[in-house]
Design a protein around this motif. Structure first.
Motif, PDB file in Angstrom:
ATOM      1  N   MET A   1     101.614  66.407  43.764  1.00 38.51           N
ATOM      2  CA  MET A   1     101.591  67.864  43.729  1.00 38.51           C
ATOM      3  C   MET A   1     100.801  68.378  44.929  1.00 38.51           C
ATOM      4  SD  MET A   1     100.906  70.147  40.496  1.00 38.51           S
ATOM      5  CE  MET A   1      99.658  71.376  40.534  1.00 38.51           C
ATOM      6  N   ALA A   2     101.284  69.415  45.553  1.00 38.83           N
ATOM      7  CA  ALA A   2     100.627  69.988  46.730  1.00 38.83           C
ATOM      8  C   ALA A   2      99.354  70.725  46.322  1.00 38.83           C
ATOM      9  CB  ALA A   2     101.574  70.937  47.437  1.00 38.83           C
ATOM     10  N   GLU A   3      98.361  70.612  47.178  1.00 40.92           N
ATOM     11  CA  GLU A   3      97.082  71.269  46.924  1.00 40.92           C
ATOM     12  C   GLU A   3      96.840  72.339  47.974  1.00 40.92           C
ATOM     13  OE1 GLU A   3      93.819  68.604  46.590  1.00 40.92           O
ATOM     14  OE2 GLU A   3      94.927  67.212  45.337  1.00 40.92           O
ATOM     15  N   PRO A   4      95.991  73.332  47.667  1.00 35.57           N
ATOM     16  CA  PRO A   4      95.663  74.343  48.675  1.00 35.57           C
ATOM     17  C   PRO A   4      94.914  73.715  49.845  1.00 35.57           C
ATOM     18  CG  PRO A   4      94.448  74.740  46.634  1.00 35.57           C
ATOM     19  CD  PRO A   4      95.327  73.564  46.403  1.00 35.57           C
ATOM     20  N   ARG A   5      95.092  74.268  51.022  1.00 38.53           N
ATOM     21  CA  ARG A   5      94.413  73.747  52.211  1.00 38.53           C
ATOM     22  C   ARG A   5      92.916  74.002  52.182  1.00 38.53           C
ATOM     23  NH1 ARG A   5      97.971  75.406  57.397  1.00 38.53           N
ATOM     24  NH2 ARG A   5      99.871  74.313  56.839  1.00 38.53           N
ATOM     25  N   TYR A   6      92.491  74.988  51.456  1.00 41.17           N
ATOM     26  CA  TYR A   6      91.064  75.328  51.346  1.00 41.17           C
ATOM     27  C   TYR A   6      90.631  75.086  49.897  1.00 41.17           C
ATOM     28  CZ  TYR A   6      91.698  77.466  55.900  1.00 41.17           C
ATOM     29  OH  TYR A   6      91.966  77.676  57.225  1.00 41.17           O
ATOM     30  N   PRO A   7      90.427  73.812  49.517  1.00 39.67           N
ATOM     31  CA  PRO A   7      90.203  73.487  48.101  1.00 39.67           C
ATOM     32  C   PRO A   7      88.765  73.670  47.596  1.00 39.67           C
ATOM     33  CG  PRO A   7      90.225  71.491  49.392  1.00 39.67           C
ATOM     34  CD  PRO A   7      90.549  72.624  50.341  1.00 39.67           C
ATOM     35  N   LEU A   8      87.806  73.846  48.502  1.00 45.06           N
ATOM     36  CA  LEU A   8      86.402  73.927  48.101  1.00 45.06           C
ATOM     37  C   LEU A   8      85.965  75.357  47.845  1.00 45.06           C
ATOM     38  CD1 LEU A   8      84.997  71.565  50.867  1.00 45.06           C
ATOM     39  CD2 LEU A   8      85.672  70.937  48.554  1.00 45.06           C
ATOM     40  N   GLN A  18      80.931  83.904  47.581  1.00 42.31           N
ATOM     41  CA  GLN A  18      81.491  82.560  47.504  1.00 42.31           C
ATOM     42  C   GLN A  18      82.808  82.545  48.277  1.00 42.31           C
ATOM     43  OE1 GLN A  18      83.130  81.482  43.647  1.00 42.31           O
ATOM     44  NE2 GLN A  18      81.958  79.588  43.726  1.00 42.31           N
ATOM     45  N   HIS A  19      83.058  81.479  49.041  1.00 48.08           N
ATOM     46  CA  HIS A  19      84.235  81.388  49.892  1.00 48.08           C
ATOM     47  C   HIS A  19      85.112  80.204  49.506  1.00 48.08           C
ATOM     48  CE1 HIS A  19      82.546  84.111  52.965  1.00 48.08           C
ATOM     49  NE2 HIS A  19      81.400  83.486  52.728  1.00 48.08           N
ATOM     50  N   ALA A  20      86.410  80.310  49.776  1.00 49.34           N
ATOM     51  CA  ALA A  20      87.321  79.164  49.744  1.00 49.34           C
ATOM     52  C   ALA A  20      87.153  78.474  51.094  1.00 49.34           C
ATOM     53  CB  ALA A  20      88.756  79.626  49.562  1.00 49.34           C
ATOM     54  N   ALA A  21      87.030  77.145  51.098  1.00 46.24           N
ATOM     55  CA  ALA A  21      86.725  76.446  52.348  1.00 46.24           C
ATOM     56  C   ALA A  21      87.369  75.068  52.389  1.00 46.24           C
ATOM     57  CB  ALA A  21      85.217  76.315  52.508  1.00 46.24           C
ATOM     58  N   ARG A  56      93.526  86.878  51.713  1.00 50.89           N
ATOM     59  CA  ARG A  56      94.370  85.934  52.456  1.00 50.89           C
ATOM     60  C   ARG A  56      94.953  84.934  51.473  1.00 50.89           C
ATOM     61  NH1 ARG A  56      93.600  85.479  57.957  1.00 50.89           N
ATOM     62  NH2 ARG A  56      91.899  86.683  58.778  1.00 50.89           N
ATOM     63  N   PRO A  57      96.241  84.662  51.569  1.00 53.39           N
ATOM     64  CA  PRO A  57      96.783  83.630  50.685  1.00 53.39           C
ATOM     65  C   PRO A  57      96.261  82.257  51.098  1.00 53.39           C
ATOM     66  CG  PRO A  57      98.468  84.425  52.196  1.00 53.39           C
ATOM     67  CD  PRO A  57      97.237  85.283  52.417  1.00 53.39           C
ATOM     68  N   ASN A  58      95.924  81.432  50.146  1.00 49.12           N
ATOM     69  CA  ASN A  58      95.450  80.078  50.403  1.00 49.12           C
ATOM     70  C   ASN A  58      96.687  79.208  50.614  1.00 49.12           C
ATOM     71  OD1 ASN A  58      94.080  77.662  50.555  1.00 49.12           O
ATOM     72  ND2 ASN A  58      92.814  78.072  48.770  1.00 49.12           N
ATOM     73  N   PRO A  59      96.963  78.795  51.873  1.00 53.20           N
ATOM     74  CA  PRO A  59      98.192  78.048  52.137  1.00 53.20           C
ATOM     75  C   PRO A  59      98.195  76.703  51.418  1.00 53.20           C
ATOM     76  CG  PRO A  59      96.808  78.101  54.086  1.00 53.20           C
ATOM     77  CD  PRO A  59      96.144  78.960  53.060  1.00 53.20           C
ATOM     78  N   ILE A  60      99.378  76.277  51.042  1.00 51.87           N
ATOM     79  CA  ILE A  60      99.553  74.986  50.400  1.00 51.87           C
ATOM     80  C   ILE A  60      99.801  73.937  51.460  1.00 51.87           C
ATOM     81  CG2 ILE A  60     100.991  73.671  48.775  1.00 51.87           C
ATOM     82  CD1 ILE A  60      99.338  75.891  47.443  1.00 51.87           C
ATOM     83  N   SER A  61      99.122  72.813  51.338  1.00 55.11           N
ATOM     84  CA  SER A  61      99.289  71.717  52.293  1.00 55.11           C
ATOM     85  C   SER A  61     100.727  71.211  52.235  1.00 55.11           C
ATOM     86  CB  SER A  61      98.327  70.589  51.964  1.00 55.11           C
ATOM     87  OG  SER A  61      98.557  69.503  52.822  1.00 55.11           O
ATOM     88  N   GLN A  62     101.326  71.015  53.387  1.00 55.70           N
ATOM     89  CA  GLN A  62     102.695  70.505  53.472  1.00 55.70           C
ATOM     90  C   GLN A  62     102.719  68.990  53.630  1.00 55.70           C
ATOM     91  OE1 GLN A  62     105.340  72.604  52.997  1.00 55.70           O
ATOM     92  NE2 GLN A  62     103.692  74.008  52.523  1.00 55.70           N
ATOM     93  N   GLN A  63     101.551  68.362  53.628  1.00 54.70           N
ATOM     94  CA  GLN A  63     101.461  66.919  53.786  1.00 54.70           C
ATOM     95  C   GLN A  63     101.521  66.257  52.424  1.00 54.70           C
ATOM     96  OE1 GLN A  63      97.759  66.735  55.820  1.00 54.70           O
ATOM     97  NE2 GLN A  63      98.702  66.930  57.831  1.00 54.70           N
ATOM     98  N   ALA A  64     102.504  65.414  52.223  1.00 58.62           N
ATOM     99  CA  ALA A  64     102.659  64.725  50.935  1.00 58.62           C
ATOM    100  C   ALA A  64     101.570  63.682  50.756  1.00 58.62           C
ATOM    101  CB  ALA A  64     104.027  64.071  50.857  1.00 58.62           C
TER     102      ALA A  64
END
Length: 66
Positions: A1-8, A18-21, A56-64
């Motif tokens: 399953m794809a995860e957000p690029r800024y998971p922290l 608090q920030h997404a990072a 800002r939308p949290n982009p989803i990682s395209q790397q499987a």
């Protein structure tokens, strides 16, 4: 399953939100979704979420598999 690029979720020193990072290549610093950079100061628990990160939308990682 794809995860957000800024998971922290982090707080930055002297910050009030608090920030997404995501972790930087050096392993010590983070890049936030709202384009800040710094050394995290905990998870920022109890702080309100950053409005700029929320807008800002949290982009989803395209790397499987990552």
């Amino acid at each position: 399953m794809a995860e957000p690029r800024y998971p922290l979720l982090v707080g930055l020193p002297g910050g009030r939100v608090q920030h997404a990072a995501k972790l930087a290549a050096d392993g010590e610093h983070v890049f936030t979704l709202c384009r800040k950079r710094g050394r995290p100061d905990g998870d920022g628990g109890g702080l309100p979420y950053c409005r700029a990160c929320a807008n800002r939308p949290n982009p989803i990682s395209q790397q499987a598999g990552r």
